[in-house]
Design a protein around this motif. Structure first.
Motif, short mmCIF file in Angstrom:
data_model
loop_
_atom_site.label_atom_id
_atom_site.label_comp_id
_atom_site.label_asym_id
_atom_site.label_seq_id
_atom_site.Cartn_x
_atom_site.Cartn_y
_atom_site.Cartn_z
N PHE A 21 51.00 40.98 40.77
CA PHE A 21 50.31 41.02 39.48
C PHE A 21 49.77 39.64 39.16
O PHE A 21 50.46 38.63 39.34
CB PHE A 21 51.26 41.43 38.35
CG PHE A 21 51.76 42.85 38.46
CD1 PHE A 21 51.08 43.89 37.86
CD2 PHE A 21 52.92 43.14 39.15
CE1 PHE A 21 51.54 45.19 37.94
CE2 PHE A 21 53.39 44.43 39.26
CZ PHE A 21 52.70 45.47 38.64
N ASP A 22 48.52 39.60 38.70
CA ASP A 22 47.99 38.39 38.10
C ASP A 22 47.46 38.77 36.73
O ASP A 22 47.57 39.92 36.30
CB ASP A 22 46.92 37.74 38.98
CG ASP A 22 45.63 38.54 39.06
OD1 ASP A 22 45.64 39.73 38.63
OD2 ASP A 22 44.62 38.02 39.55
N LEU A 23 46.89 37.81 36.03
CA LEU A 23 46.48 38.05 34.65
C LEU A 23 45.46 39.17 34.55
O LEU A 23 45.47 39.95 33.60
CB LEU A 23 45.92 36.76 34.04
CG LEU A 23 45.46 36.84 32.59
CD1 LEU A 23 46.60 37.29 31.68
CD2 LEU A 23 44.92 35.50 32.13
N LEU A 38 52.76 38.27 48.29
CA LEU A 38 52.67 36.82 48.14
C LEU A 38 51.29 36.31 48.54
O LEU A 38 50.69 35.46 47.87
CB LEU A 38 53.75 36.15 49.00
CG LEU A 38 53.76 34.62 49.04
CD1 LEU A 38 53.92 34.03 47.65
CD2 LEU A 38 54.87 34.13 49.97
N GLU A 39 50.75 36.86 49.63
CA GLU A 39 49.43 36.43 50.08
C GLU A 39 48.34 36.81 49.08
O GLU A 39 47.32 36.13 48.99
CB GLU A 39 49.14 37.04 51.46
CG GLU A 39 49.98 36.41 52.57
CD GLU A 39 49.81 37.11 53.91
OE1 GLU A 39 49.27 38.25 53.92
OE2 GLU A 39 50.24 36.54 54.93
N CYS A 40 48.56 37.88 48.32
CA CYS A 40 47.60 38.22 47.26
C CYS A 40 47.55 37.11 46.22
O CYS A 40 46.47 36.69 45.79
CB CYS A 40 48.01 39.53 46.58
SG CYS A 40 47.68 41.02 47.55
N ASP A 45 41.28 35.38 45.22
CA ASP A 45 41.01 36.45 44.25
C ASP A 45 41.97 36.42 43.07
O ASP A 45 41.69 37.01 42.03
CB ASP A 45 41.11 37.82 44.92
CG ASP A 45 40.01 38.04 45.94
OD1 ASP A 45 38.93 37.46 45.78
OD2 ASP A 45 40.25 38.79 46.91
N ALA A 46 43.11 35.75 43.22
CA ALA A 46 44.11 35.74 42.15
C ALA A 46 43.62 34.89 40.98
O ALA A 46 43.07 33.80 41.17
CB ALA A 46 45.43 35.19 42.68
N TYR A 47 43.85 35.38 39.76
CA TYR A 47 43.43 34.68 38.55
C TYR A 47 44.64 34.06 37.87
O TYR A 47 45.55 34.76 37.43
CB TYR A 47 42.72 35.64 37.60
CG TYR A 47 42.17 34.98 36.35
CD1 TYR A 47 41.01 34.22 36.42
CD2 TYR A 47 42.82 35.11 35.13
CE1 TYR A 47 40.50 33.60 35.29
CE2 TYR A 47 42.31 34.49 33.99
CZ TYR A 47 41.16 33.74 34.07
OH TYR A 47 40.67 33.13 32.96
N LEU A 48 44.68 32.74 37.81
CA LEU A 48 45.79 31.98 37.22
C LEU A 48 47.15 32.47 37.74
O LEU A 48 48.06 32.75 36.95
CB LEU A 48 45.75 32.09 35.69
CG LEU A 48 44.51 31.53 35.01
CD1 LEU A 48 44.60 31.73 33.50
CD2 LEU A 48 44.33 30.05 35.33
N PRO A 49 47.33 32.57 39.05
CA PRO A 49 48.60 33.09 39.57
C PRO A 49 49.80 32.20 39.24
O PRO A 49 50.92 32.69 39.12
CB PRO A 49 48.36 33.15 41.08
CG PRO A 49 47.32 32.11 41.33
CD PRO A 49 46.42 32.16 40.13
N ASP A 50 49.55 30.90 39.08
CA ASP A 50 50.66 30.00 38.76
C ASP A 50 51.19 30.25 37.35
O ASP A 50 52.34 29.96 37.05
CB ASP A 50 50.23 28.54 38.90
CG ASP A 50 49.02 28.20 38.04
OD1 ASP A 50 48.11 29.03 37.95
OD2 ASP A 50 49.01 27.11 37.43
N MET A 51 50.35 30.81 36.47
CA MET A 51 50.76 31.07 35.10
C MET A 51 51.22 32.51 34.89
O MET A 51 52.14 32.77 34.13
CB MET A 51 49.61 30.77 34.13
CG MET A 51 49.23 29.30 34.08
SD MET A 51 47.87 29.00 32.92
CE MET A 51 48.64 29.49 31.37
#
Length: 214
Positions: A21-23, A38-40, A45-51
């Motif tokens: 899941f991302d934002l 994890l690779e996603c 393509d991931a949007y703000l994955p760190d947050m």
């Protein structure tokens, strides 16, 4: 490396699929391994994955088990980041060990885990079948008239995140969004943002006012 193929009596056999899941929920498909999820989050393509990044393991009995973010999110001071790909073998091995231990326990964490995300096992199964009919709630939403479907100037999820970061800073905003809130029926803002972003936005604004008056 991916999670090792479980033996006959391995508790990992109870894991049906993983989801990342991302934002912006850009990865709706169920995935076979934790590594793929994890690779996603590591992808462009991931949007703000760190947050906002989360990984959830779905079990064959319909429950869902969130993978603790400390396995795949690195925090250093006021910054955070998804682990780099070169660490994936180590991370996958650590998650495999954690999953086995968690699945062997009848803990409150596992018993309540199905509330973490609204996607249920039958929905994941439907997503695997391109010919499956859309769920009733999705059909009802699509058939609804424009009036009442949208609220003019209603905040979107990105608006809520931007406001939270502005009020609290990235690290505290990230923690606040993932912490259960009493005014959201014990759910975290990160979950309720999908159902009622306006309510979460109000709470962010309230935090901002309290800080301004404090």
């Amino acid at each position: 490396m991916p999670l090792a193929k479980p033996s006959t009596n391995d508790p990992l056999q109870s894991v049906f699929a993983f989801r990342a899941f991302d934002l912006r929920d850009r990865f709706p498909q169920p995935l076979e391994t934790f590594r793929q999820a994890l690779e996603c989050l590591q992808s462009g393509d991931a949007y703000l994955p760190d947050m906002s990044g989360e990984i959830v393991a779905y079990l064959r009995d319909g429950r869902a088990l969130p993978i603790p973010e400390y396995f795949f999110i690195i925090q250093s001071g006021n910054t955070s980041a998804v682990v780099p790909p070169q660490e994936n073998d180590y991370v996958c091995a650590a998650v495999e060990a954690w999953l086995r231990d968690a699945l062997l326990k009848t803990s409150t964490l596992l018993e309540n885990a199905s509330t973490v995300r609204p996607a249920r096992l039958n929905i994941l199964l439907d997503q695997c079948d391109p010919n499956a009919p859309e769920p009733d709630d999705i059909q009802a939403w699509q058939n609804m008239h424009d009036a009442g479907r949208e609220i003019i100037d209603a905040p979107c999820r990105e608006d809520v995140w931007d406001a939270a970061v502005q009020v609290m800073g990235e690290v505290l905003a990230r923690r606040w969004m993932k912490t259960a809130h009493p005014l959201l029926n014990g759910k975290s803002p990160n979950l309720c943002i999908e159902e009622d972003p306006s309510r979460v936005y109000e709470l962010v604004s309230q935090v901002g006012k309290e800080r301004a008056n404090g």
